[in-house]
Design a protein around this motif. Structure first.
Motif, PDB file in Angstrom:
ATOM      1  N   GLU A 157       7.014 -82.625 -42.491  1.00  0.00           N
ATOM      2  CA  GLU A 157       6.307 -83.555 -41.604  1.00  0.00           C
ATOM      3  C   GLU A 157       6.040 -82.912 -40.245  1.00  0.00           C
ATOM      4  O   GLU A 157       4.959 -83.075 -39.663  1.00  0.00           O
ATOM      5  N   ARG A 158       7.003 -82.198 -39.724  1.00  0.00           N
ATOM      6  CA  ARG A 158       6.838 -81.534 -38.428  1.00  0.00           C
ATOM      7  C   ARG A 158       5.771 -80.465 -38.514  1.00  0.00           C
ATOM      8  O   ARG A 158       4.917 -80.345 -37.622  1.00  0.00           O
ATOM      9  N   TYR A 159       5.826 -79.674 -39.584  1.00  0.00           N
ATOM     10  CA  TYR A 159       4.877 -78.578 -39.707  1.00  0.00           C
ATOM     11  C   TYR A 159       3.455 -79.094 -39.919  1.00  0.00           C
ATOM     12  O   TYR A 159       2.481 -78.522 -39.404  1.00  0.00           O
ATOM     13  N   GLU A 160       3.319 -80.188 -40.634  1.00  0.00           N
ATOM     14  CA  GLU A 160       1.998 -80.788 -40.798  1.00  0.00           C
ATOM     15  C   GLU A 160       1.460 -81.246 -39.436  1.00  0.00           C
ATOM     16  O   GLU A 160       0.275 -81.084 -39.124  1.00  0.00           O
ATOM     17  N   PHE A 161       2.335 -81.832 -38.626  1.00  0.00           N
ATOM     18  CA  PHE A 161       1.935 -82.283 -37.299  1.00  0.00           C
ATOM     19  C   PHE A 161       1.505 -81.106 -36.424  1.00  0.00           C
ATOM     20  O   PHE A 161       0.486 -81.173 -35.706  1.00  0.00           O
ATOM     21  N   LEU A 162       2.254 -80.007 -36.461  1.00  0.00           N
ATOM     22  CA  LEU A 162       1.901 -78.850 -35.649  1.00  0.00           C
ATOM     23  C   LEU A 162       0.602 -78.205 -36.135  1.00  0.00           C
ATOM     24  O   LEU A 162      -0.182 -77.707 -35.322  1.00  0.00           O
ATOM     25  N   ARG A 163       0.375 -78.224 -37.423  1.00  0.00           N
ATOM     26  CA  ARG A 163      -0.901 -77.714 -37.950  1.00  0.00           C
ATOM     27  C   ARG A 163      -2.051 -78.573 -37.439  1.00  0.00           C
ATOM     28  O   ARG A 163      -3.127 -78.059 -37.124  1.00  0.00           O
ATOM     29  N   TRP A 164      -1.841 -79.903 -37.369  1.00  0.00           N
ATOM     30  CA  TRP A 164      -2.869 -80.765 -36.785  1.00  0.00           C
ATOM     31  C   TRP A 164      -3.115 -80.381 -35.335  1.00  0.00           C
ATOM     32  O   TRP A 164      -4.259 -80.238 -34.894  1.00  0.00           O
ATOM     33  N   GLY A 165      -2.046 -80.177 -34.565  1.00  0.00           N
ATOM     34  CA  GLY A 165      -2.193 -79.819 -33.166  1.00  0.00           C
ATOM     35  C   GLY A 165      -2.939 -78.516 -32.974  1.00  0.00           C
ATOM     36  O   GLY A 165      -3.738 -78.364 -32.040  1.00  0.00           O
ATOM     37  N   GLN A 166      -2.707 -77.581 -33.871  1.00  0.00           N
ATOM     38  CA  GLN A 166      -3.365 -76.271 -33.791  1.00  0.00           C
ATOM     39  C   GLN A 166      -4.885 -76.415 -33.907  1.00  0.00           C
ATOM     40  O   GLN A 166      -5.642 -75.674 -33.277  1.00  0.00           O
ATOM     41  N   THR A 167      -5.338 -77.363 -34.700  1.00  0.00           N
ATOM     42  CA  THR A 167      -6.776 -77.572 -34.881  1.00  0.00           C
ATOM     43  C   THR A 167      -7.348 -78.580 -33.882  1.00  0.00           C
ATOM     44  O   THR A 167      -8.518 -78.500 -33.515  1.00  0.00           O
ATOM     45  N   ALA A 168      -6.526 -79.546 -33.430  1.00  0.00           N
ATOM     46  CA  ALA A 168      -7.033 -80.625 -32.581  1.00  0.00           C
ATOM     47  C   ALA A 168      -7.152 -80.225 -31.116  1.00  0.00           C
ATOM     48  O   ALA A 168      -8.066 -80.687 -30.420  1.00  0.00           O
ATOM     49  N   PHE A 169      -6.250 -79.371 -30.636  1.00  0.00           N
ATOM     50  CA  PHE A 169      -6.238 -79.027 -29.215  1.00  0.00           C
ATOM     51  C   PHE A 169      -6.876 -77.660 -28.988  1.00  0.00           C
ATOM     52  O   PHE A 169      -6.652 -76.719 -29.750  1.00  0.00           O
ATOM     53  N   ASP A 170      -7.642 -77.560 -27.922  1.00  0.00           N
ATOM     54  CA  ASP A 170      -8.178 -76.277 -27.496  1.00  0.00           C
ATOM     55  C   ASP A 170      -7.106 -75.504 -26.743  1.00  0.00           C
ATOM     56  O   ASP A 170      -6.188 -76.095 -26.165  1.00  0.00           O
ATOM     57  N   ASN A 171      -7.246 -74.179 -26.738  1.00  0.00           N
ATOM     58  CA  ASN A 171      -6.364 -73.337 -25.921  1.00  0.00           C
ATOM     59  C   ASN A 171      -4.913 -73.423 -26.361  1.00  0.00           C
ATOM     60  O   ASN A 171      -3.998 -73.302 -25.537  1.00  0.00           O
ATOM     61  N   PHE A 172      -4.707 -73.632 -27.672  1.00  0.00           N
ATOM     62  CA  PHE A 172      -3.363 -73.870 -28.198  1.00  0.00           C
ATOM     63  C   PHE A 172      -3.198 -73.080 -29.490  1.00  0.00           C
ATOM     64  O   PHE A 172      -3.937 -73.292 -30.457  1.00  0.00           O
ATOM     65  N   ARG A 173      -2.262 -72.119 -29.506  1.00  0.00           N
ATOM     66  CA  ARG A 173      -2.025 -71.289 -30.683  1.00  0.00           C
ATOM     67  C   ARG A 173      -0.610 -71.522 -31.202  1.00  0.00           C
ATOM     68  O   ARG A 173       0.311 -71.765 -30.428  1.00  0.00           O
ATOM     69  N   VAL A 174      -0.477 -71.419 -32.512  1.00  0.00           N
ATOM     70  CA  VAL A 174       0.831 -71.588 -33.147  1.00  0.00           C
ATOM     71  C   VAL A 174       1.176 -70.317 -33.912  1.00  0.00           C
ATOM     72  O   VAL A 174       0.390 -69.859 -34.751  1.00  0.00           O
ATOM     73  N   VAL A 175       2.340 -69.746 -33.612  1.00  0.00           N
ATOM     74  CA  VAL A 175       2.877 -68.629 -34.398  1.00  0.00           C
ATOM     75  C   VAL A 175       3.747 -69.238 -35.484  1.00  0.00           C
ATOM     76  O   VAL A 175       4.748 -69.902 -35.191  1.00  0.00           O
ATOM     77  N   PRO A 176       3.395 -69.068 -36.754  1.00  0.00           N
ATOM     78  CA  PRO A 176       4.055 -69.790 -37.846  1.00  0.00           C
ATOM     79  C   PRO A 176       5.510 -69.389 -38.050  1.00  0.00           C
ATOM     80  O   PRO A 176       5.987 -68.382 -37.496  1.00  0.00           O
ATOM     81  N   PRO A 177       6.234 -70.185 -38.846  1.00  0.00           N
ATOM     82  CA  PRO A 177       7.633 -69.869 -39.146  1.00  0.00           C
ATOM     83  C   PRO A 177       7.776 -68.507 -39.817  1.00  0.00           C
ATOM     84  O   PRO A 177       6.846 -68.021 -40.471  1.00  0.00           O
ATOM     85  N   GLY A 178       8.952 -67.910 -39.650  1.00  0.00           N
ATOM     86  CA  GLY A 178       9.245 -66.655 -40.326  1.00  0.00           C
ATOM     87  C   GLY A 178       8.721 -65.434 -39.611  1.00  0.00           C
ATOM     88  O   GLY A 178       8.744 -64.333 -40.160  1.00  0.00           O
ATOM     89  N   THR A 179       8.249 -65.605 -38.360  1.00  0.00           N
ATOM     90  CA  THR A 179       7.703 -64.483 -37.602  1.00  0.00           C
ATOM     91  C   THR A 179       8.745 -63.866 -36.680  1.00  0.00           C
ATOM     92  O   THR A 179       8.867 -62.657 -36.579  1.00  0.00           O
ATOM     93  N   GLY A 180       9.495 -64.733 -35.998  1.00  0.00           N
ATOM     94  CA  GLY A 180      10.503 -64.234 -35.077  1.00  0.00           C
ATOM     95  C   GLY A 180      10.823 -65.267 -34.022  1.00  0.00           C
ATOM     96  O   GLY A 180      10.325 -66.395 -34.053  1.00  0.00           O
ATOM     97  N   ILE A 181      11.667 -64.879 -33.073  1.00  0.00           N
ATOM     98  CA  ILE A 181      12.071 -65.754 -31.974  1.00  0.00           C
ATOM     99  C   ILE A 181      11.017 -65.677 -30.871  1.00  0.00           C
ATOM    100  O   ILE A 181      10.530 -64.595 -30.546  1.00  0.00           O
ATOM    101  N   CYS A 182      10.708 -66.816 -30.255  1.00  0.00           N
ATOM    102  CA  CYS A 182       9.583 -66.875 -29.318  1.00  0.00           C
ATOM    103  C   CYS A 182       9.710 -65.825 -28.217  1.00  0.00           C
ATOM    104  O   CYS A 182       8.707 -65.194 -27.845  1.00  0.00           O
ATOM    105  N   HIS A 183      10.911 -65.594 -27.706  1.00  0.00           N
ATOM    106  CA  HIS A 183      11.072 -64.673 -26.583  1.00  0.00           C
ATOM    107  C   HIS A 183      10.833 -63.227 -27.022  1.00  0.00           C
ATOM    108  O   HIS A 183      10.295 -62.431 -26.267  1.00  0.00           O
ATOM    109  N   GLN A 184      11.224 -62.917 -28.250  1.00  0.00           N
ATOM    110  CA  GLN A 184      10.997 -61.561 -28.730  1.00  0.00           C
ATOM    111  C   GLN A 184       9.530 -61.352 -29.087  1.00  0.00           C
ATOM    112  O   GLN A 184       8.960 -60.294 -28.823  1.00  0.00           O
ATOM    113  N   VAL A 185       8.893 -62.367 -29.670  1.00  0.00           N
ATOM    114  CA  VAL A 185       7.458 -62.296 -29.946  1.00  0.00           C
ATOM    115  C   VAL A 185       6.688 -62.163 -28.630  1.00  0.00           C
ATOM    116  O   VAL A 185       5.711 -61.415 -28.522  1.00  0.00           O
ATOM    117  N   ASN A 186       7.144 -62.884 -27.614  1.00  0.00           N
ATOM    118  CA  ASN A 186       6.528 -62.796 -26.290  1.00  0.00           C
ATOM    119  C   ASN A 186       6.658 -61.390 -25.728  1.00  0.00           C
ATOM    120  O   ASN A 186       5.692 -60.816 -25.217  1.00  0.00           O
TER     121      ASN A 186
END
Length: 918
Positions: A157-186
């Motif tokens: 349910e959470r991931y479906e909601f975030l996928r909606w946000g990724q398409t509904a909002f401008d200037n908003f990107r989502v790095v999907p699960p299984g990629t890494g920790i946000c600070h290290q990706v940053n």
């Protein structure tokens, strides 16, 4: 896109890099008006540039800019400034409720007759899904796949909601699960050190400026190691920033931390950061910037710097920043950044006086302290605070003291009693030698046993040297024939997929796997309480014997109840020490004197026998890690695994709320919101919901980790047909306010002085005096229209920037929090949710006033308005009919904060303004 100001000081200049022109706001040019500011700290130069760029005569005026020049003389300032970061970083625990709030704001905008498209991020936003994977499976080659499958099953349910946000909002990107920790990706990909945007007036000009950000995780500061100014804020502040609101802040004090020398053989960056954390906590840097300088920086890698910056929340600072130098460029190049961008970083930093090089004059600081890196020794921190450093040489003795506190009998007294009462036969009388047979196994558990050993967290998994060191310890232990103790739950959760690439190339992953440190997921696991349950047999033995068992993790947080409900001692350590303690199996072992085990020939093996040299580590890092690994892994970073790509996404500008969802619900913050705010009123007849002591963390306040069926949150979920096995964690349900408000002040280790001797989320409902859960009492008070207050001690709200610590507080009906001192982020978050932060004055506190919870409180002085840092009158009405009036300090610190409070919160303020603009 960027909007620039009126440039009264005429500082706009042009910089040419490889034939491409960039406009920038020149600090050197500003000196024509300001005078020499070359010795401003690096971080203050970043703030100065921000004010130059956004100077408009309204939110930023020339006097704000001059205040930074004056800072050089005074070394501090009480000037409030409006700071606009370039971007916003989120992780999914804190990001989901932020996106929920944006979705609710869109719905509210429609209800007010406005355009929902007015609700869109104006600054770039990246959300990295990294906090949802849990260590349910470990110690096997299929652990990663099984944990990922469970993650998607639990969080659909959470991931479906975030996928909606990724398409509904401008200037908003989502790095999907299984990629890494946000600070290290940053650190490895998102950050650029120097940011660029095209001007909004279609002039065709590109503006260059420092890369800056705020993040919804307190460890956003990790990026300070790359010369990027950023820090953690609450989700509500981040939402306002992405909606174009400046971050209101007082010009900070800057503490300079001088480093000299170099680390000696056998020490790690983790040992260094634990030492730095202890020193800065003792110094007192809450609310201040910390900036590192000195020749010792020449001997630190950028990964070492990032390790130190990561733990700024642990030493209490707003940030812990390093200036730009050659090492910055080396790291950008090594992690596959664009070569032109790297040249821009160098040219811009040198043009702005932001470049560090040998021989330059030291910056001017508010205060300084110094560390010779050669004095750092191997260390841990624990058992429940990251600033409580313990030298490895003294760790066993210190744990004896911890155990004595839990058991109530010092070890020396226990030994004396054994000697006088007949020796080992009387061991059970002391508790020290308690052993519990593990069902179906040939071993017993004892006090001090390490039941969790986790290589985890952004702090260390961003640093190849300590991960390679862990792999080499595993290799040498394997060669000696050593094995991890059977009661230890082992895990490896790297911060990025690149870690797997270089560990595999070096052949070290095989050695780690052999000891049980198989990959369990890419994300923040044990450090945030996602350690998963202990094996059933181990769990039962711990409970049956009421054993004081421990965890050792390479993370940054070890607060009570955070890692696992059953580990009462939790220690932070470097990855190689995590492996070593997994081999030793108990915190009472002195790793510098006692053997870890026996080799194949029955000879003792000591830590020194398997500890790698600095040269071994450096050689293996150099031969195993390549820039191509970063380019390959981040080339398709936003695509995600098949499970992510297959999620169906609903379309539309507004979200279709599902009343049956237990993960995402429409929050009540904007219900029946009028176009104009009501007048601020005094609070009368308030009851205390809790009275607490010092160092209450946001982990104590905010829902975090797992919860049981008999808790209010568990009862709510079971009423909604959710089985206990499917509860997931509080963090995963942050998008459902019904769950989260039930988990506020529900930490299993919280101590409410209104119910002495009781641990957990309980209080007394007054005036009856009936003991019940905090949530149940709050709901009874709400039904009766009784406002609430929370009373506390020093350093209230330390720890992570948990927005739910403030959101849950307001939803429970708390109107004010009265304490001796606040941690920066939580105080700001309380204001952002419309809760009044008050601070005791003149040496008064809950103890001098003898508060026991039977009182009511009248908070006066706000009728007709509120001003920053005004005095507030609090009348205490005691149960015996007597009254006492004290004066407290209102910790609404800025005029912007006062405006947020008048509106009932920062989001209401933004929404009203956007509706008017529409």
């Amino acid at each position: 896109m960027t909007t620039t100001g009126q440039d009264t000081l005429k500082t706009r200049r042009t910089l040419t890099v490889d034939g491409k022109e960039y406009d920038y706001y020149s600090i050197e040019a500003a000196q024509d008006t300001l005078g020499d500011v070359s010795r401003l700290p690096y971080s203050m130069k970043v703030l100065l540039e921000n004010l130059l760029r956004f100077e408009d005569g309204r939110s930023v005026d020339v006097d704000d800019i001059k205040a930074l020049a004056q800072w050089l003389k005074d070394k501090k300032s009480d000037r409030e400034i409006a700071y606009r970061p370039a971007r916003v970083l989120m992780q999914d625990f804190t990001g989901v409720p932020a996106v929920v709030d944006l979705a609710a704001m869109r719905a509210a905008m429609v209800a007010m007759g406005g355009d929902p498209q007015k609700i869109n991020p104006l600054s770039p936003v990246d959300l990295v899904i990294d906090h949802s994977v849990m260590v349910d499976f470990f110690g096997g080659p299929d652990a990663f796949k099984k944990n990922v499958d469970l993650e998607f099953q639990r969080n659909g349910e959470r991931y479906e909601f975030l996928r909606w946000g990724q398409t509904a909002f401008d200037n908003f990107r989502v790095v999907p699960p299984g990629t890494g920790i946000c600070h290290q990706v940053n650190l490895e990909y998102l950050a650029q050190t120097v940011w660029t945007s095209d001007e909004v007036n279609d002039s065709g000009r590109t503006i260059a400026y420092p890369d800056t950000l705020v993040g919804t995780d307190s460890h956003t500061t990790m990026i300070n190691g790359l010369g990027v100014l950023g820090w953690g804020v609450g989700g509500i502040e981040a939402e306002a920033a992405m909606l174009g609101q400046p971050v209101s802040m007082l010009i900070p004090e800057v503490v300079g931390f001088k480093m000299t020398g170099a680390l000696k053989e056998g020490t790690t960056a983790t040992d260094l950061v634990l030492t730095v954390t202890q020193m800065l906590r003792a110094k007192g840097v809450v609310g201040k910037f910390v900036e590192f300088y000195g020749d010792g920086l020449d001997h630190l890698t950028l990964a070492d710097q990032a390790t130190i910056s990561n733990m700024a929340p642990e030493y209490g600072a707003t940030c812990g920043i390093f200036p730009i130098d050659d090492e910055t460029l080396n790291y950008l190049r090594f992690t596959g950044r664009d070569e032109h961008r790297i040249k821009l970083v160098e040219a811009y930093a040198k043009a702005q006086g932001m470049w560090r090089e040998k021989g330059q004059a030291d910056p001017v600081f508010t205060d300084t302290l110094e560390l010779d890196l050669s004095t750092v020794e191997p260390s841990l921190a624990g058992p429940k605070r990251p600033q409580d450093r313990v030298a490895l040489s003294n760790a066993a003795a210190e744990f004896d003291k911890v155990l004595a506190d839990y058991i109530g009998v010092p070890k020396t007294d226990a030994e004396a009693r054994l000697a006088s009462e007949g020796g080992p036969a009387q061991a059970a009388n002391t508790g020290w030698d308690k052993q519990v047979q593990v069902e179906g196994e040939d071993y017993k558990l004892s006090h001090g046993d390490v039941v969790i050993a986790a290589i985890t967290s952004c702090t260390n998994t961003s640093n190849p040297s300590v991960l390679v060191a862990a792999g080499l310890v595993a290799r040498k232990a394997r060669e000696k024939g050593l094995a991890v103790k059977p009661w230890v739950k082992t895990s490896l959760a790297p911060g990025s997929q690149v870690v797997t690439d270089y560990l595999e190339k070096a052949g070290l992953q095989e050695d780690l796997n052999a000891l049980g440190f198989d990959l369990v997921g890419y994300g923040c696991t044990t450090c945030i309480g996602n350690s998963g349950p202990l094996p059933e047999k181990i769990s039962k033995a711990v409970d049956d014997g009421d054993l004081v068992v421990t965890s050792v993790l390479s993370g940054n947080r070890n607060f009570e109840g955070r890692v696992n409900p059953q580990t009462r001692g939790n220690y932070l350590a470097s990855p190689p020490l995590v492996v070593a303690y997994a081999l030793a199996g108990n915190m009472t072992r002195d790793l510098l004197k006692d053997p870890l085990g026996e080799d194949k020939d029955g000879k003792p093996v000591y830590l020194k026998d398997i500890w790698p040299t600095t040269r071994e580590i450096a050689d293996l890092v150099g031969s195993s890690l390549t820039a191509e690994m970063f380019r390959d892994r981040y080339g398709n970073v936003f695509e995600g695994p098949e499970e992510w790509q297959e999620i169906r996404v609903s379309e539309g500008e507004t979200f279709e709320w599902n009343a049956g969802s237990t993960y995402v619900q429409h929050p009540p913050y904007f219900e029946n919101m009028a176009p104009e705010p009501d007048a601020v009123e005094d609070v009368t007849g308030a009851r205390p919901l809790l009275i607490m002591g010092d160092s209450v963390t946001t982990d104590h306040i905010s829902p975090a980790g797992s919860f049981k069926p008999d808790t209010p949150a568990g009862q709510y979920l079971m009423e909604h047909q959710v089985r206990p096995a499917d509860f997931n964690s509080y963090g995963s349900r942050r998008g459902n306010h019904e769950v989260m408000m039930r988990g506020t002040f529900a930490n299993i280790r919280i101590k409410n002085e209104m119910v002495p001797g009781v641990e957990g989320g309980f209080t007394k409902y007054m005036p009856d005096g009936e003991q019940m859960s905090v949530y149940d009492a709050a709901m009874k008070y709400q039904a009766e229209g009784v406002p609430l207050v929370v009373i506390g001690g020093k350093e209230y709200g330390t720890g992570s920037s948990r927005d739910w610590a403030a959101k849950g507080t307001v939803l429970l009906g708390v109107k004010a929090v009265l304490v001796e001192s606040f941690e920066r982020i939580h105080r700001s978050n309380l204001v952002g949710m419309g809760v009044l932060p008050l601070q005791f004055k003149d040496g008064t506190n809950r103890q001098t006033l003898k508060l026991d919870g039977s009182e009511t409180y009248d908070i006066a002085g706000m009728d007709g308005g509120i001003t920053p840092r005004q005095d507030i009158s609090v009348t205490i009405n005691r149960a015996d009919g007597s009254t006492e009036t004290i004066t407290v300090l209102c910790r609404i610190d800025t005029e912007d904060e006062a405006e947020y409070y008048r509106n009932g919160g920062i989001l209401q303020y933004v929404l009203r303004n956007l509706a008017k603009a529409a």
